[in-house]
Design a protein around this motif. Structure first.
Motif, mmCIF file in Angstrom:
data_model
loop_
_atom_site.group_PDB
_atom_site.id
_atom_site.type_symbol
_atom_site.label_atom_id
_atom_site.label_comp_id
_atom_site.label_asym_id
_atom_site.label_seq_id
_atom_site.Cartn_x
_atom_site.Cartn_y
_atom_site.Cartn_z
ATOM 1 N N ALA A 1 2.126 -1.666 1.203
ATOM 2 C CA ALA A 1 1.145 -2.463 0.479
ATOM 3 C C ALA A 1 0.963 -3.881 1.025
ATOM 4 C CB ALA A 1 1.500 -2.506 -1.014
ATOM 5 N N PRO A 2 2.036 -4.654 1.295
ATOM 6 C CA PRO A 2 1.813 -6.005 1.824
ATOM 7 C C PRO A 2 1.069 -5.996 3.159
ATOM 8 C CG PRO A 2 4.062 -5.779 1.001
ATOM 9 C CD PRO A 2 3.472 -4.412 1.030
ATOM 10 N N ALA A 3 1.364 -5.022 4.018
ATOM 11 C CA ALA A 3 0.677 -4.943 5.312
ATOM 12 C C ALA A 3 -0.779 -4.555 5.138
ATOM 13 C CB ALA A 3 1.393 -3.937 6.219
ATOM 14 N N LEU A 4 -1.076 -3.708 4.171
ATOM 15 C CA LEU A 4 -2.457 -3.314 3.924
ATOM 16 C C LEU A 4 -3.275 -4.473 3.370
ATOM 17 C CD1 LEU A 4 -1.739 0.214 2.438
ATOM 18 C CD2 LEU A 4 -3.029 -0.246 4.527
ATOM 19 N N VAL A 5 -2.635 -5.347 2.618
ATOM 20 C CA VAL A 5 -3.313 -6.567 2.170
ATOM 21 C C VAL A 5 -3.532 -7.498 3.351
ATOM 22 C CG1 VAL A 5 -3.062 -8.662 0.781
ATOM 23 C CG2 VAL A 5 -2.458 -6.442 -0.201
ATOM 24 N N HIS A 6 -2.512 -7.665 4.183
ATOM 25 C CA HIS A 6 -2.585 -8.629 5.284
ATOM 26 C C HIS A 6 -3.577 -8.203 6.356
ATOM 27 C CE1 HIS A 6 -1.093 -11.752 7.992
ATOM 28 N NE2 HIS A 6 -1.101 -10.851 8.954
ATOM 29 N N TRP A 7 -3.448 -6.969 6.838
ATOM 30 C CA TRP A 7 -4.304 -6.515 7.931
ATOM 31 C C TRP A 7 -5.576 -5.834 7.439
ATOM 32 C CZ3 TRP A 7 1.009 -5.526 9.915
ATOM 33 C CH2 TRP A 7 1.327 -6.348 10.996
ATOM 34 N N GLY B 1 -7.128 -5.124 -1.910
ATOM 35 C CA GLY B 1 -6.585 -5.723 -3.105
ATOM 36 C C GLY B 1 -5.237 -5.107 -3.433
ATOM 37 N N ALA B 2 -4.527 -5.693 -4.381
ATOM 38 C CA ALA B 2 -3.170 -5.244 -4.691
ATOM 39 C C ALA B 2 -3.151 -3.785 -5.138
ATOM 40 C CB ALA B 2 -2.554 -6.148 -5.758
ATOM 41 N N LEU B 3 -4.004 -3.416 -6.090
ATOM 42 C CA LEU B 3 -4.005 -2.050 -6.601
ATOM 43 C C LEU B 3 -4.424 -1.045 -5.533
ATOM 44 C CD1 LEU B 3 -5.482 -2.512 -10.192
ATOM 45 C CD2 LEU B 3 -3.101 -2.107 -9.542
ATOM 46 N N GLN B 4 -5.431 -1.398 -4.752
ATOM 47 C CA GLN B 4 -5.886 -0.505 -3.685
ATOM 48 C C GLN B 4 -4.788 -0.323 -2.646
ATOM 49 O OE1 GLN B 4 -9.245 -1.897 -1.451
ATOM 50 N NE2 GLN B 4 -9.602 0.061 -0.433
ATOM 51 N N ALA B 5 -4.073 -1.393 -2.323
ATOM 52 C CA ALA B 5 -2.999 -1.312 -1.334
ATOM 53 C C ALA B 5 -1.860 -0.431 -1.836
ATOM 54 C CB ALA B 5 -2.479 -2.713 -1.016
ATOM 55 N N PHE C 1 -2.129 2.078 -3.884
ATOM 56 C CA PHE C 1 -2.615 3.463 -3.808
ATOM 57 C C PHE C 1 -2.612 3.960 -2.364
ATOM 58 C CE2 PHE C 1 -6.134 6.461 -3.174
ATOM 59 C CZ PHE C 1 -5.734 7.473 -4.035
ATOM 60 N N SER C 2 -3.111 3.147 -1.440
ATOM 61 C CA SER C 2 -3.178 3.550 -0.030
ATOM 62 C C SER C 2 -1.778 3.766 0.544
ATOM 63 C CB SER C 2 -3.914 2.485 0.782
ATOM 64 O OG SER C 2 -5.248 2.327 0.344
ATOM 65 N N SER C 3 -0.838 2.913 0.147
ATOM 66 C CA SER C 3 0.540 3.062 0.616
ATOM 67 C C SER C 3 1.123 4.390 0.163
ATOM 68 C CB SER C 3 1.397 1.904 0.091
ATOM 69 O OG SER C 3 2.753 2.084 0.441
ATOM 70 N N THR C 4 0.922 4.721 -1.111
ATOM 71 C CA THR C 4 1.423 5.991 -1.637
ATOM 72 C C THR C 4 0.801 7.168 -0.900
ATOM 73 O OG1 THR C 4 1.674 4.969 -3.823
ATOM 74 C CG2 THR C 4 1.684 7.370 -3.729
ATOM 75 N N LEU C 5 -0.492 7.080 -0.642
ATOM 76 C CA LEU C 5 -1.186 8.150 0.064
ATOM 77 C C LEU C 5 -0.679 8.281 1.495
ATOM 78 C CD1 LEU C 5 -3.456 10.210 -0.446
ATOM 79 C CD2 LEU C 5 -5.072 8.539 0.472
ATOM 80 N N GLY C 6 -0.425 7.128 2.151
ATOM 81 C CA GLY C 6 0.065 7.157 3.527
ATOM 82 C C GLY C 6 1.437 7.801 3.634
ATOM 83 N N LEU C 7 2.341 7.485 2.692
ATOM 84 C CA LEU C 7 3.665 8.095 2.712
ATOM 85 C C LEU C 7 3.598 9.584 2.401
ATOM 86 C CD1 LEU C 7 4.744 5.083 2.679
ATOM 87 C CD2 LEU C 7 6.670 6.007 1.389
#
Length: 292
Positions: free
Chosen positions: A187-193, A197-201, A203-209
Motif C-alpha cells: 500500500a505505501p508503495a502504491l500511494v508513492h508511485w 488513495g489509501a483505501l484503493q492502495a 485493495f490493490s495490495s491485497t489483490l496483488g498478493l
C-alpha cells in the motif's frame, strides 16, 4: 475551464510463477551485497528510533508502530537507488511526504489505519488470554537475572503449554497480524508511485498478493528454511567456540543482515506484481522497473 488531469503512471497487475518467490530472496541478497553498510544502517537507525520512541510510553510505542508501513517503502526506495547506482540516503524516510499533499495525507491515513488494526488484534488476543502472554514475555525476559527468575520463567512456560486460552490467543495474534500485513504489504508503495488513495492502495495490495500467493508461500518457506539453518549454525558455533556469550554477540548482526535482505527483496516483489508505465512528460517519481 477545469484544469487538465496531471500526467502520471498507469498501473497493471502482473502474475509470476511460484518459483519467483525463491528468486526474490536471491535478488534481495544481490542488492544487499552492493551496499551492505548503508542498507543495514538504514534498518539499524529505524530500530534505534523505535527503541527511543518506546521510552516515551504508549504514545511513543504507537508512533513506532505507525512508522512500520513506511519502513517497507523506505527500503524499496533504497533498493531503487542502489539499482540506479545512486548512494543510499536516509532521506528515504521523508521522501514519501515531499511529493504532493494528497499523497502525504494518504500515507498518514495508512499509518493510522495500521495502528488501529494492529491494536485491535492485540487487544482481542489479550482479551482471550487475560494478559498472560505479556506476563510470560516479561518472565522470559527476566529469566537471566537470577536463579529464582529462571525457575519462575520455566514454570510459566510449562503452564503456558497446557493453557488452551493462551494457545488460542497466540493463534489470533499471529493470524490476525498476518492478515493485517496483507493489505499494507504494497500500500505505501502504491500511494508513492501509483498515486492511489489509501483505501484503493489497500485493495490493490491485497489483490496483488492474492494473484501471486503461490510465490509468496514459497518465499515464506524459503525464509523459514534460512531461519532454521541460521539458528542451527549459531547453535553449533556457540557450542564449539564460545557458549552463550558468543550467541548473544552474534544474534543481533545475523538478525540485522537477514532482515535487511528480506526488506531489499520487497522491491522485487513489488515490481513483479505491478507494472508501471509513465505517461510522456510525467512529473511523477521515477517508476520502479525490473532490473536487468
Amino acid at each position: 475551464m477545469s484544469p487538465a488531469k496531471p500526467l502520471g503512471l498507469r498501473l497493471t497487475l502482473h502474475s509470476v510463477p511460484p518459483k519467483q518467490g525463491l528468486r526474490w530472496i536471491a535478488l534481495g541478497w544481490q542488492v544487499f551485497r552492493r551496499a551492505p553498510l548503508a542498507l543495514s544502517s538504514t534498518l539499524a537507525m529505524f530500530l534505534v528510533a523505535a527503541m527511543v520512541l518506546s521510552l516515551l510510553g504508549t504514545v511513543g510505542a504507537l508512533l513506532g508502530l505507525a512508522a512500520l508501513p513506511l519502513l517497507s517503502l523506505a527500503y524499496m526506495l533504497c533498493t531503487h537507488q542502489v539499482l540506479q547506482k545512486r548512494p543510499v540516503s536516509w532521506q528515504v524516510f521523508s521522501q514519501p511526504f515531499r511529493l504532493t499533499p494528497a499523497r502525504s495525507r494518504a500515507q498518514l491515513a495508512l499509518a493510522l489505519t495500521y495502528v488501529v488494526a494492529t491494536v485491535a488484534v492485540i487487544a482481542a488476543a489479550a482479551a482471550i488470554d487475560g494478559g498472560r502472554f505479556e506476563e510470560l514475555q516479561r518472565l522470559m525476559a527476566e529469566a537471566g537475572q537470577s536463579e529464582e527468575a529462571r525457575k519462575a520463567a520455566e514454570e510459566a512456560l510449562t503452564a503456558a503449554l497446557t493453557d488452551s486460552s493462551l494457545l488460542w490467543a497466540t493463534l489470533v495474534r499471529m493470524g490476525g497480524l498476518l492478515l493485517v500485513s496483507i493489505p499494507f504489504w504494497y500500500a505505501p508503495a502504491l500511494v508513492h508511485w501509483g498515486g492511489q488513495g489509501a483505501l484503493q492502495a489497500l485493495f490493490s495490495s491485497t489483490l496483488g498478493l492474492w494473484r501471486n500467493r503461490s510465490a509468496f508461500v514459497l518465499n515464506g518457506l524459503g525464509w523459514l528454511g534460512i531461519l532454521m539453518a541460521s539458528s542451527l549454525l549459531l547453535a553449533v558455533l556457540t557450542t564449539l567456540l564460545g557458549g552463550p556469550g558468543l550467541l548473544a554477540l552474534l544474534v543481533m548482526p545475523v538478525t540485522l543482515l537477514m532482515l535487511s535482505v528480506f526488506y531489499c527483496g520487497l522491491y522485487f516483489m513489488f515490481v513483479d506484481s505491478f507494472r508501471f508505465v509513465a505517461d510522456e512528460g510525467s512529473s511523477e517519481p521515477t517508476p520502479p522497473q525490473q532490473p536487468d
